[in-house]
Design a protein around this motif. Sequence first.
Motif, mmCIF file in Angstrom:
data_model
loop_
_atom_site.group_PDB
_atom_site.id
_atom_site.type_symbol
_atom_site.label_atom_id
_atom_site.label_comp_id
_atom_site.label_asym_id
_atom_site.label_seq_id
_atom_site.Cartn_x
_atom_site.Cartn_y
_atom_site.Cartn_z
ATOM 1 N N ILE A 62 31.043 23.123 23.401
ATOM 2 C CA ILE A 62 31.466 22.596 22.093
ATOM 3 C C ILE A 62 30.521 23.043 20.978
ATOM 4 O O ILE A 62 30.887 23.833 20.109
ATOM 5 N N GLY A 63 29.278 22.529 20.995
ATOM 6 C CA GLY A 63 28.346 22.781 19.900
ATOM 7 C C GLY A 63 28.067 24.250 19.659
ATOM 8 O O GLY A 63 28.111 24.733 18.517
ATOM 9 N N GLY A 64 27.764 24.990 20.745
ATOM 10 C CA GLY A 64 27.429 26.395 20.595
ATOM 11 C C GLY A 64 28.574 27.209 20.031
ATOM 12 O O GLY A 64 28.377 28.089 19.183
ATOM 13 N N ILE A 65 29.800 26.935 20.481
ATOM 14 C CA ILE A 65 30.972 27.673 20.006
ATOM 15 C C ILE A 65 31.232 27.388 18.530
ATOM 16 O O ILE A 65 31.527 28.307 17.743
ATOM 17 N N ILE A 66 31.110 26.127 18.127
ATOM 18 C CA ILE A 66 31.327 25.770 16.723
ATOM 19 C C ILE A 66 30.311 26.470 15.828
ATOM 20 O O ILE A 66 30.661 27.040 14.782
ATOM 21 N N MET A 67 29.041 26.452 16.239
ATOM 22 C CA MET A 67 28.003 27.090 15.427
ATOM 23 C C MET A 67 28.218 28.598 15.342
ATOM 24 O O MET A 67 28.040 29.198 14.276
ATOM 25 N N LYS A 69 30.983 30.237 15.423
ATOM 26 C CA LYS A 69 32.141 30.561 14.601
ATOM 27 C C LYS A 69 31.925 30.305 13.121
ATOM 28 O O LYS A 69 32.689 30.816 12.293
ATOM 29 N N HIS A 70 30.881 29.541 12.769
ATOM 30 C CA HIS A 70 30.738 29.141 11.371
ATOM 31 C C HIS A 70 29.394 29.510 10.736
ATOM 32 O O HIS A 70 29.250 29.391 9.517
ATOM 33 N N LEU A 71 28.417 29.943 11.530
ATOM 34 C CA LEU A 71 27.106 30.297 10.977
ATOM 35 C C LEU A 71 26.921 31.812 10.955
ATOM 36 O O LEU A 71 27.421 32.516 11.844
ATOM 37 N N PRO A 72 26.195 32.336 9.946
ATOM 38 C CA PRO A 72 25.810 33.753 9.993
ATOM 39 C C PRO A 72 25.051 34.039 11.288
ATOM 40 O O PRO A 72 24.285 33.204 11.760
ATOM 41 N N ARG A 73 25.230 35.224 11.845
ATOM 42 C CA ARG A 73 24.702 35.511 13.176
ATOM 43 C C ARG A 73 23.198 35.327 13.289
ATOM 44 O O ARG A 73 22.698 34.774 14.265
ATOM 45 N N HIS A 74 22.436 35.814 12.307
ATOM 46 C CA HIS A 74 20.985 35.672 12.389
ATOM 47 C C HIS A 74 20.571 34.206 12.291
ATOM 48 O O HIS A 74 19.647 33.771 12.984
ATOM 49 N N GLN A 75 21.250 33.461 11.440
ATOM 50 C CA GLN A 75 20.958 32.039 11.327
ATOM 51 C C GLN A 75 21.317 31.328 12.630
ATOM 52 O O GLN A 75 20.561 30.469 13.113
ATOM 53 N N ILE A 156 22.857 44.366 8.183
ATOM 54 C CA ILE A 156 23.867 43.529 8.823
ATOM 55 C C ILE A 156 23.168 42.334 9.468
ATOM 56 O O ILE A 156 21.946 42.315 9.607
ATOM 57 N N GLY A 157 23.969 41.349 9.843
ATOM 58 C CA GLY A 157 23.431 40.177 10.519
ATOM 59 C C GLY A 157 23.636 38.885 9.756
ATOM 60 O O GLY A 157 23.505 37.800 10.321
ATOM 61 N N GLU A 158 23.972 38.993 8.459
ATOM 62 C CA GLU A 158 24.191 37.786 7.665
ATOM 63 C C GLU A 158 25.661 37.401 7.620
ATOM 64 O O GLU A 158 26.043 36.470 6.913
#
Length: 213
Positions: A62-67, A69-75, A156-158
Motif C-alpha cells: 500500500i504505502g510504497g506503491i502510493i508514494m 506513484k505520486h512522489l518525484p523519483r529522487h524524493q 532527470i529524476g525529479e
Amino acid sequence: MGWLSRFLTAVSFLAIGVIFSPETFGSSSDGQKIPKLLTFLKLAHLLCFSTAWGAALWVTFIGGIIMFKHLPRHQFGNLQSKMFPAYFSMVGTCCAISVACFGYLHPWKSSSPSEKYQLGFLLSAFAFNLSNLFVFTPMTVEMMKQRHKIEREQNIGEEVGWTKNREVAKVNPQLAAMNKKFGMIHGLSSLANILSFGSLAIHSWYLAGKLRL
C-alpha cells in the motif's frame, strides 16, 4: 494528535483491556486457571506478530506503491532510504520477540510438528528481515545514491515514474549498467521482504485456527 498522545492513548486502552480480562484474575474465559506469565507471553507474541504483519502489509502493498506513484523519483528514493532501515529494524525486533515467546510457550521437545513448523516460519521471517537490514538495504541505498548522481547529470529524476530514466538509459551505457545492478539488488531485497511477509501470513493462518470467537 502528537505521537506521545497517541502512544498514551494506546497504552490506556491496553491497560483497560488487561484490567477487565478474566486472565488478569488468574482464570481464562472458560474458568480454567492460567499462570499470568503465560498470558503476558501470549499478549507479547500477539502484539509483536500483529505489528510486524500490519507493517509488512502496509509497506509492501500500500504505502510504497502510493508514494511511488505520486512522489518525484529522487524524493521517493531518499524517503525510502530513511524508512526501510527503520521498517526492517521494527519488524525484525517484533519477529525476534514473537520467536522468543512462541519458543517459550512451545518447548521444542514437547511441541507438535505443526508448532515446530510455525517456529520455523517465524525464524524465517526474522532471518529475511535481518538480511534486508544488514545486507540488501545498505547495498540498495548506496547504488541508489550513485544512480541519482548519474541522473542529475542528465537532468532527470525529479519526475514521477521511470519514463525519462528508460529513455536516457537507451543512449547512456553507464546509466543502463547502474539500472541493471540496482534492479538485481533491489529484486533480492524485495524477494526477502516477500518471503518474510509470506512466513508471517502462514503464521496468521495458524493463529486464526486457534481463536475461539
